[in-house]
Design a protein around this motif. Structure first.
Motif, PDB file in Angstrom:
ATOM      1  N   UNK A   1       9.165   3.863  44.570  1.00 30.23           N
ATOM      2  CA  UNK A   1       7.997   4.159  43.739  1.00 30.23           C
ATOM      3  C   UNK A   1       6.727   3.732  44.463  1.00 30.23           C
TER       4      UNK A   1
ATOM      5  N   UNK B   1       5.389   6.137  46.848  1.00 31.62           N
ATOM      6  CA  UNK B   1       4.896   7.419  46.354  1.00 31.62           C
ATOM      7  C   UNK B   1       3.679   7.267  45.445  1.00 31.62           C
ATOM      8  N   UNK B   2       3.363   6.020  45.078  1.00 31.90           N
ATOM      9  CA  UNK B   2       2.220   5.786  44.190  1.00 31.90           C
ATOM     10  C   UNK B   2       1.036   5.272  45.003  1.00 31.90           C
ATOM     11  N   UNK B   3      -0.120   5.852  44.784  1.00 35.95           N
ATOM     12  CA  UNK B   3      -1.314   5.388  45.479  1.00 35.95           C
ATOM     13  C   UNK B   3      -2.488   6.265  45.132  1.00 35.95           C
TER      14      UNK B   3
END
Lengths: 361, 292
Positions: free
Chosen positions: A41, A44-46
């Motif tokens: 996660x 892929x998170x930003x």
């Protein structure tokens, strides 16, 4: 980080029934899976729209990654993820070891002055770094602050050790007091430096004190990761000895635990792990206290499982906190110390309330 | 065991999806892009971009860019000394204009790796420095003629305001710039600060001449500086301290400024930014010090 072997200690203590230990060990699997999920996660998170799926797809098709995708994944998110895992594990394991060593559920690396020493090193570097000759500055440059923090952590550990060790015997009580004195001293020197600092340096100090993984880079990791890996792995072998220590030093020595040697190893591990973690990420609080505590509540106090579970949960917690800090005020970023404090402080208070009257603190 | 593994796997997949979804939900929606391609870091540069009529080029700003008010509608990438690398990349700039002192170094390294042109505009505390800033921004945005015209106008305005202020100041007043008065401890502006420069331009004497930069002051140092006037920034927090509270501080109570209750408050960016409004700031400060 995850591939720590669990040294199977023979059951010398009568305190933990086998089934309870087995249950605590089963937590390894759950926490490891949680960690993998959290890690994916976090990749892929930003703030940018770069998605792990898209990258995986284009790699599968044999396409070139765009420059943006490569920089975001390889130079920003991946080093940050690795640093979050390492720092989280280091802080949580250091906390667990300290609590076992002092036989006090509220002990923390902060308590023996290691964090204070590291912090002093960092402040020295921020305020006095500009006075260095340019040649030196060029060499150290961006890495001056973490380097100084690490040195500060080590120097304070050596000092502590000198003060607390007499004829090969390390007194935990003396060390605790010395740590408090050292913390006060470091605080005083930091105060003088804060007084000398100019406006922009003050802001840097403030941000440093709140902690951040934003400065993650492969260069920093190359310096900090080996130390953290070695010390966290070393600490995971202390499980049996820490269990024995819970019965008191004399008893532990009778059982055949090399108490002095083990204390020395524990202190070195804590100093190394904390020094390196503070050096690369600044001041991140509450991980060392909250993580081992939650695990003790969930699966008992047996250190043979607790140390490894602490590493896993600490790593996962810090990576989640970092994700929150990255997206909550995007495109800006919230210092991670604020997030861990907001998550950790209420839990900590809740623990205190639960323990009132149960444990004499 | 099998069933447990399945449960754990299901749980972790759920965690992954939940966290990913949470991240997506928290992020701001993509803004319409149009011609915008520039990120401005530093309040004075953002002001200059607007003064050049190039605001359509702005994608995003930093926390210090608060003027003109419409600039605040732009996404904010955070404080200029603590920029987040992915935050900066996420606004997808083709050009970054920055005042000196942006950081941290690791973020700048990543931006370099991403090959985004990063132009550092040199600062300074006089008319020439402001003109040079404007020219540098104009160069970067490809409007050199407009920038040249604006630079001449702005520096002429500063020179005029300064000359008028010097003429009005028959007996120059000693001015103490107070950056903050947190908990009764004053932080003042000495030599080589924007505050010191603007005080001198407006015909005043910096009461802290001889002190380097912004420094916390001991009570006696404040008394010894003997300011006729206190100058502060007009903003929230402790800066909203009323004149009454300020002059009740022992350090200030015995100064000439306390006798007359002379406290001047001005917008911080206008006063210290050294941008297009500096001429107006000098005139406003001189007016407050010496009247019409």
């Amino acid at each position: 980080m995850v591939a720590l072997t669990d040294p199977a200690g023979e059951l010398t203590e009568a305190e933990a029934p086998r089934s309870r230990l087995a249950r605590a060990r089963r937590l390894h699997l759950w926490l490891a899976l949680l960690l993998i999920a959290v890690a994916l996660a976090s990749l892929t998170v930003g703030a940018t729209g770069v998605q792990l799926w898209d990258v995986a797809r284009s790699l599968a098709r044999g396409e070139e990654l765009s420059r943006m995708e490569r920089v975001v994944l390889m130079d920003i998110r991946l080093p940050r993820l690795v640093m979050g895992l390492a720092v989280g594990a280091a802080l949580a394991v250091s906390g667990a070891v300290m609590q076992g060593l002092f036989r006090n559920p509220l002990a923390d690396p902060g308590i023996v002055g290691v964090s204070a020493g590291a912090g002093l090193g960092a402040i020295l570097a921020i305020v006095l770094g500009t006075l260095l000759p340019p040649a030196l500055l060029g060499f150290a440059g961006a890495h001056l602050v973490p380097l100084a923090a690490f040195l500060g952590g080590w120097v304070s550990t050596i000092l502590l050790y000198r003060v607390a060790t007499r004829r090969g015997h390390t007194s935990v009580a003396t060390m605790l007091l010395a740590g408090i004195a050292l913390g006060a001293l470091a605080g005083a020197v930091s105060g003088v430096l804060v007084y000398m600092a100019d406006d922009s340096q003050l802001r840097d100090l403030t941000f440093w004190g709140l902690g951040s993984l934003a400065g993650a880079s492969w260069t920093k990791l190359a310096a900090a990761l080996p130390i953290i890996l070695v010390t966290v792995a070393g600490a995971s072998f202390l499980g049996r000895s820490l269990n024995a220590l819970a019965l008191g030093e004399a008893t532990a020595a009778h059982i055949g635990i090399p108490v002095q040697r083990m204390k020395r190893l524990a202190i070195l591990c804590v100093a190394g792990a904390t020094g390196a973690a503070v050096a690369v990420s600044g001041g991140i609080g509450f991980v060392g206290i909250v993580v081992p505590h939650l695990l003790r509540l969930a699966s008992g106090p047996d250190h043979r499982a607790l140390l490894i579970n602490s590493a896993l949960l600490g790593a996962a917690l810090l990576v989640v906190a970092d994700m929150i800090s990255r997206v909550i005020v995007a495109p800006a970023e919230l210092p991670i110390g604020i997030v861990t404090a907001v998550l950790g402080a209420p839990v900590f208070l809740w623990i205190l309330l639960r323990q009132r009257g149960v444990v004499d603190l | 065991m099998k069933r447990r593994s399945f449960h754990a796997l299901a749980l972790s997949t759920a965690a992954y999806l939940a966290l990913g979804g949470l991240g997506a939900a928290l992020l701001p929606a993509e803004a319409a892009r149009g011609e915008a391609d520039t990120l401005a870091i530093g309040g004075s540069l953002t002001e200059i971009v607007y003064a050049l009529g190039q605001e359509h080029r702005l994608l995003a700003r930093d926390t210090t860019s608060t003027y003109p008010p419409e600039a605040e509608a732009l996404p904010d990438v955070g404080y200029m000394r603590a920029l987040s690398p992915e935050g900066v990349l996420s606004v997808n700039p083709d050009l970054i204009l920055s005042e000196e002192g942006a950081g941290p170094p690791e973020t700048l390294e990543v931006l370099e790796e991403a090959a985004i042109p990063f132009i550092t505009v040199p600062g300074g505390f006089d008319a020439d420095a402001v003109a040079a800033k404007i020219r540098a921004v104009g160069e970067a945005l490809d409007v050199p003629e407009a920038a040249s015209t604006l630079a001449e106008e702005v520096s002429a305005e500063i020179e005029t305001a300064s000359a008028e202020a010097q003429a009005a100041a028959d007996t120059p007043k000693r001015v103490l710039f107070v950056l903050s008065a947190q908990g009764g401890r004053l932080m003042g502006g000495g030599d080589n600060t924007g505050a010191g420069a603007i005080i001198e331009m407006a015909g005043g004497i910096n009461a802290l001449a001889g002190v380097e930069g912004y420094k916390p002051l001991s009570d006696e140092a404040v008394t010894a500086a003997a300011p006729d006037v206190i100058l502060m920034m007009d903003r929230e927090g402790d800066h909203a301290a009323s004149a009454e509270e300020l002059f009740a501080l022992p350090a200030l109570a015995v100064t000439p400024a306390a006798e007359t209750g002379a406290l001047i408050k001005m917008d911080g960016l206008k006063l210290l930014g050294f941008g297009p409004r500096t001429g107006a700031a000098v005139a406003e400060l001189a007016q407050a010090l010496y009247g019409g």
